[in-house]
Design a protein around this motif. Structure first.
Motif, PDB file in Angstrom:
ATOM      1  N   THR A  12      98.561 -20.479  83.742  1.00 50.06           N
ATOM      2  CA  THR A  12      99.176 -21.665  84.346  1.00 50.06           C
ATOM      3  C   THR A  12      99.928 -22.499  83.313  1.00 50.06           C
ATOM      4  OG1 THR A  12      97.092 -22.862  84.096  1.00 50.06           O
ATOM      5  CG2 THR A  12      97.486 -21.761  86.201  1.00 50.06           C
ATOM      6  N   ARG A  13      99.590 -22.326  82.039  1.00 53.67           N
ATOM      7  CA  ARG A  13     100.333 -22.924  80.927  1.00 53.67           C
ATOM      8  C   ARG A  13     100.209 -21.974  79.752  1.00 53.67           C
ATOM      9  NH1 ARG A  13      96.618 -27.791  78.436  1.00 53.67           N
ATOM     10  NH2 ARG A  13      97.968 -27.384  76.657  1.00 53.67           N
ATOM     11  N   LEU A  14     100.798 -22.305  78.619  1.00 50.88           N
ATOM     12  CA  LEU A  14     100.721 -21.431  77.461  1.00 50.88           C
ATOM     13  C   LEU A  14      99.286 -21.435  76.931  1.00 50.88           C
ATOM     14  CD1 LEU A  14     102.254 -19.607  75.505  1.00 50.88           C
ATOM     15  CD2 LEU A  14     102.834 -21.640  74.156  1.00 50.88           C
ATOM     16  N   ASP A  15      98.620 -20.294  77.024  1.00 48.38           N
ATOM     17  CA  ASP A  15      97.213 -20.202  76.653  1.00 48.38           C
ATOM     18  C   ASP A  15      97.011 -20.033  75.149  1.00 48.38           C
ATOM     19  OD1 ASP A  15      95.781 -20.140  79.322  1.00 48.38           O
ATOM     20  OD2 ASP A  15      97.172 -18.475  79.608  1.00 48.38           O
ATOM     21  N   VAL A  16      97.834 -19.209  74.520  1.00 50.17           N
ATOM     22  CA  VAL A  16      97.603 -18.830  73.128  1.00 50.17           C
ATOM     23  C   VAL A  16      98.930 -18.714  72.391  1.00 50.17           C
ATOM     24  CG1 VAL A  16      96.676 -17.048  71.590  1.00 50.17           C
ATOM     25  CG2 VAL A  16      95.516 -17.540  73.746  1.00 50.17           C
ATOM     26  N   VAL A  17      98.953 -19.227  71.177  1.00 48.28           N
ATOM     27  CA  VAL A  17     100.034 -18.929  70.241  1.00 48.28           C
ATOM     28  C   VAL A  17      99.412 -18.225  69.043  1.00 48.28           C
ATOM     29  CG1 VAL A  17     101.734 -19.872  68.629  1.00 48.28           C
ATOM     30  CG2 VAL A  17     101.549 -20.820  70.936  1.00 48.28           C
ATOM     31  N   GLY A  18      99.849 -17.011  68.766  1.00 44.87           N
ATOM     32  CA  GLY A  18      99.393 -16.273  67.596  1.00 44.87           C
ATOM     33  C   GLY A  18     100.384 -16.441  66.462  1.00 44.87           C
ATOM     34  N   VAL A  19      99.893 -16.698  65.262  1.00 45.45           N
ATOM     35  CA  VAL A  19     100.746 -16.972  64.103  1.00 45.45           C
ATOM     36  C   VAL A  19     100.495 -15.900  63.049  1.00 45.45           C
ATOM     37  CG1 VAL A  19     101.381 -18.652  62.334  1.00 45.45           C
ATOM     38  CG2 VAL A  19     100.565 -19.436  64.580  1.00 45.45           C
ATOM     39  N   ALA A  53      98.635  -9.725  72.701  1.00 45.48           N
ATOM     40  CA  ALA A  53      98.803  -8.661  73.692  1.00 45.48           C
ATOM     41  C   ALA A  53      97.580  -8.557  74.592  1.00 45.48           C
ATOM     42  CB  ALA A  53      99.061  -7.332  72.989  1.00 45.48           C
ATOM     43  N   ALA A  54      96.386  -8.675  74.013  1.00 49.05           N
ATOM     44  CA  ALA A  54      95.164  -8.602  74.823  1.00 49.05           C
ATOM     45  C   ALA A  54      95.074  -9.783  75.774  1.00 49.05           C
ATOM     46  CB  ALA A  54      93.938  -8.561  73.912  1.00 49.05           C
ATOM     47  N   VAL A  55      95.430 -10.982  75.295  1.00 47.68           N
ATOM     48  CA  VAL A  55      95.416 -12.162  76.173  1.00 47.68           C
ATOM     49  C   VAL A  55      96.404 -11.974  77.322  1.00 47.68           C
ATOM     50  CG1 VAL A  55      95.940 -14.627  76.291  1.00 47.68           C
ATOM     51  CG2 VAL A  55      94.675 -13.725  74.339  1.00 47.68           C
ATOM     52  N   ALA A  56      97.598 -11.487  77.010  1.00 45.98           N
ATOM     53  CA  ALA A  56      98.606 -11.282  78.048  1.00 45.98           C
ATOM     54  C   ALA A  56      98.165 -10.233  79.065  1.00 45.98           C
ATOM     55  CB  ALA A  56      99.936 -10.878  77.409  1.00 45.98           C
ATOM     56  N   ARG A  57      97.515  -9.173  78.602  1.00 43.89           N
ATOM     57  CA  ARG A  57      97.078  -8.122  79.519  1.00 43.89           C
ATOM     58  C   ARG A  57      96.019  -8.645  80.490  1.00 43.89           C
ATOM     59  NH1 ARG A  57      98.007  -2.678  79.082  1.00 43.89           N
ATOM     60  NH2 ARG A  57      99.810  -3.493  77.917  1.00 43.89           N
ATOM     61  N   LEU A  58      95.254  -9.648  80.058  1.00 42.57           N
ATOM     62  CA  LEU A  58      94.234 -10.242  80.920  1.00 42.57           C
ATOM     63  C   LEU A  58      94.790 -11.349  81.811  1.00 42.57           C
ATOM     64  CD1 LEU A  58      91.428 -10.196  78.260  1.00 42.57           C
ATOM     65  CD2 LEU A  58      91.190  -9.193  80.533  1.00 42.57           C
ATOM     66  N   GLY A  59      96.105 -11.534  81.779  1.00 47.14           N
ATOM     67  CA  GLY A  59      96.738 -12.485  82.680  1.00 47.14           C
ATOM     68  C   GLY A  59      97.132 -13.798  82.067  1.00 47.14           C
ATOM     69  N   GLY A  60      96.911 -13.963  80.754  1.00 47.96           N
ATOM     70  CA  GLY A  60      97.254 -15.217  80.103  1.00 47.96           C
ATOM     71  C   GLY A  60      98.695 -15.250  79.637  1.00 47.96           C
ATOM     72  N   ARG A  61      99.164 -16.449  79.329  1.00 50.14           N
ATOM     73  CA  ARG A  61     100.461 -16.625  78.690  1.00 50.14           C
ATOM     74  C   ARG A  61     100.229 -16.720  77.196  1.00 50.14           C
ATOM     75  NH1 ARG A  61     103.717 -21.605  80.271  1.00 50.14           N
ATOM     76  NH2 ARG A  61     105.013 -20.769  78.596  1.00 50.14           N
ATOM     77  N   GLY A 272      91.140 -11.214  71.284  1.00 46.87           N
ATOM     78  CA  GLY A 272      92.001 -11.614  72.388  1.00 46.87           C
ATOM     79  C   GLY A 272      91.246 -11.703  73.699  1.00 46.87           C
ATOM     80  N   ALA A 273      90.385 -10.708  73.964  1.00 47.84           N
ATOM     81  CA  ALA A 273      89.620 -10.712  75.211  1.00 47.84           C
ATOM     82  C   ALA A 273      88.562 -11.805  75.202  1.00 47.84           C
ATOM     83  CB  ALA A 273      88.975  -9.339  75.416  1.00 47.84           C
ATOM     84  N   PHE A 274      87.883 -11.992  74.072  1.00 46.48           N
ATOM     85  CA  PHE A 274      86.879 -13.058  73.981  1.00 46.48           C
ATOM     86  C   PHE A 274      87.523 -14.410  74.219  1.00 46.48           C
ATOM     87  CE2 PHE A 274      84.465 -16.304  71.773  1.00 46.48           C
ATOM     88  CZ  PHE A 274      83.160 -16.040  72.160  1.00 46.48           C
ATOM     89  N   LEU A 275      88.652 -14.655  73.571  1.00 49.97           N
ATOM     90  CA  LEU A 275      89.332 -15.932  73.721  1.00 49.97           C
ATOM     91  C   LEU A 275      89.815 -16.135  75.148  1.00 49.97           C
ATOM     92  CD1 LEU A 275      90.545 -18.508  72.574  1.00 49.97           C
ATOM     93  CD2 LEU A 275      92.485 -17.149  71.733  1.00 49.97           C
ATOM     94  N   ALA A 276      90.390 -15.103  75.757  1.00 54.15           N
ATOM     95  CA  ALA A 276      90.837 -15.220  77.140  1.00 54.15           C
ATOM     96  C   ALA A 276      89.668 -15.537  78.063  1.00 54.15           C
ATOM     97  CB  ALA A 276      91.533 -13.922  77.572  1.00 54.15           C
ATOM     98  N   GLY A 277      88.541 -14.860  77.831  1.00 58.14           N
ATOM     99  CA  GLY A 277      87.366 -15.131  78.655  1.00 58.14           C
ATOM    100  C   GLY A 277      86.876 -16.548  78.524  1.00 58.14           C
TER     101      GLY A 277
END
Length: 340
Positions: A12-19, A53-61, A272-277
């Motif tokens: 629904t908004r930008l979930d994660v920025v990876g640097v 990539a893992a966050v995006a695959r789980l539906g995140g931005r 990525g999956a832990f953070l998305a969860g």
């Protein structure tokens, strides 16, 4: 501290920025060493990009903040970012510097060898001013930084210092993946991370990294040391022995059973999956189980992200992690997988 995050549907908004840095990867097919290989495979690899990539695959931005040269490898990196459904609006182009690349080989002895060509790369010249890109938009829910980026040079270290110290004012959680790389030198990275621990909301590290950082590999002692340093939440990874975290007591999560083909990228997929969860509202233990399942898929396939589940399976796994009350998680952000 902005941890634990307020549960909200992913996307629904930008979930994660990876640097960090993504590079062109040239890989010899096992068991050929580089000097004997007749052909090399070409792909793109980068730890923080793998997390996104893992966050995006789980539906995140997810968005990737980095820099590439105005060269063919840079164009290949940008294409890979988009193919992974990661936003590239924070990916800068540096006409004066090249895109980094590296070689990977797994000869007959099974010992993987990596040779980097990243000195003077566009990403190694990132500096604190790159954080202005984030300041110019709606703050993300979290920003992921790593010890690997801190090893790239003084400019990237200044960027990390700014990104870690400023986000709390904007409600952005700071996620630190220790990710030490001895080939790049670890002293400067360790010194930087020790200064920043008090600002870290989520710390993820391996037990091979907890010794240099905290002086111990014992799970309970590592979690206690991180808490004493000011960290909000910590996950200690032990490779094939699983991971440890605190969730109403010290918990251990074993690895998900799989046949290991290529372990590269597994730790990034787990994070990525832990953070998305956690962003979606899963308890720490459930998020770690989700991370273990996503990491197992990556381990079972060659390449850093080839083993990520399709989006339908990823949504099912996330829903299971959230339990009977998924905090409003929707499937709006799920569509067909991108065409390679």
């Amino acid at each position: 501290m902005t941890w634990p995050p307020a549960p909200a549907p992913l996307g629904t908004r930008l979930d994660v920025v990876g640097v960090g840095e993504a590079m062109l990867l040239l890989q010899a097919p096992p068991p050929s060493p580089i000097e004997q290989a007749d052909a090399l495979s070409v792909s793109v690899a980068g730890a923080e990009l793998n997390v996104c990539a893992a966050v995006a695959r789980l539906g995140g931005r997810a968005a990737f903040l980095s820099a590439v040269g105005t060269d063919a490898p840079g164009r290949r990196v940008r294409r890979a970012v988009r193919d992974l459904r990661v936003e590239d609006t924070l990916l800068r182009e540096d006409p004066a510097r090249p895109t980094g690349l590296f070689l990977r080989e797994t000869p007959a002895d099974g010992e993987r060898r990596v040779t980097y060509y990243r000195a003077g790369s566009a990403a190694s010249a990132l500096d604190a001013s790159a954080a202005d890109l984030l300041a110019a938009q709606e703050p993300p829910r979290s920003v992921v930084v790593s010890g690997l980026t801190a090893s790239l040079g003084p400019g990237p270290r200044r960027l990390l210092e700014r990104l870690v110290r400023e986000p709390a004012d904007a409600g952005t959680a700071v996620v630190l993946d220790v990710n030490l790389r001895p080939a790049l030198g670890i002293d400067d990275a360790l010194a930087t991370m020790r200064r920043l621990l008090a600002h870290v909301d989520l710390l993820v590290l391996g037990d091979d990294e907890s010794g240099p950082l905290f002086g111990t590999t014992d799970p309970a002692e590592v979690l206690a040391a991180a808490r004493a340093a000011g960290v909000g939440e910590t996950v200690l990874k032990g490779g094939e022995r699983g991971c440890w975290l605190w969730d109403e007591g010290l918990r251990h999560v074993p690895v998900h059973p799989t046949r290991a083909v290529d372990t590269v990228g597994a730790g990034d997929a787990f994070l990525g999956a832990f953070l998305a969860g956690r962003l979606a509202g899963a308890r720490p233990h459930a998020a770690a189980v989700l991370g273990a399942r996503i990491a197992a898929g990556v381990v079972a396939h060659p390449g850093d992200t080839d083993g990520l589940p399709d989006r339908t399976t990823a949504h099912r796994l996330l829903t299971e992690a959230l339990g009977p009350s998924p905090h409003g998680q929707t499937t709006d952000n799920y569509g067909p997988d991108p065409v390679p």
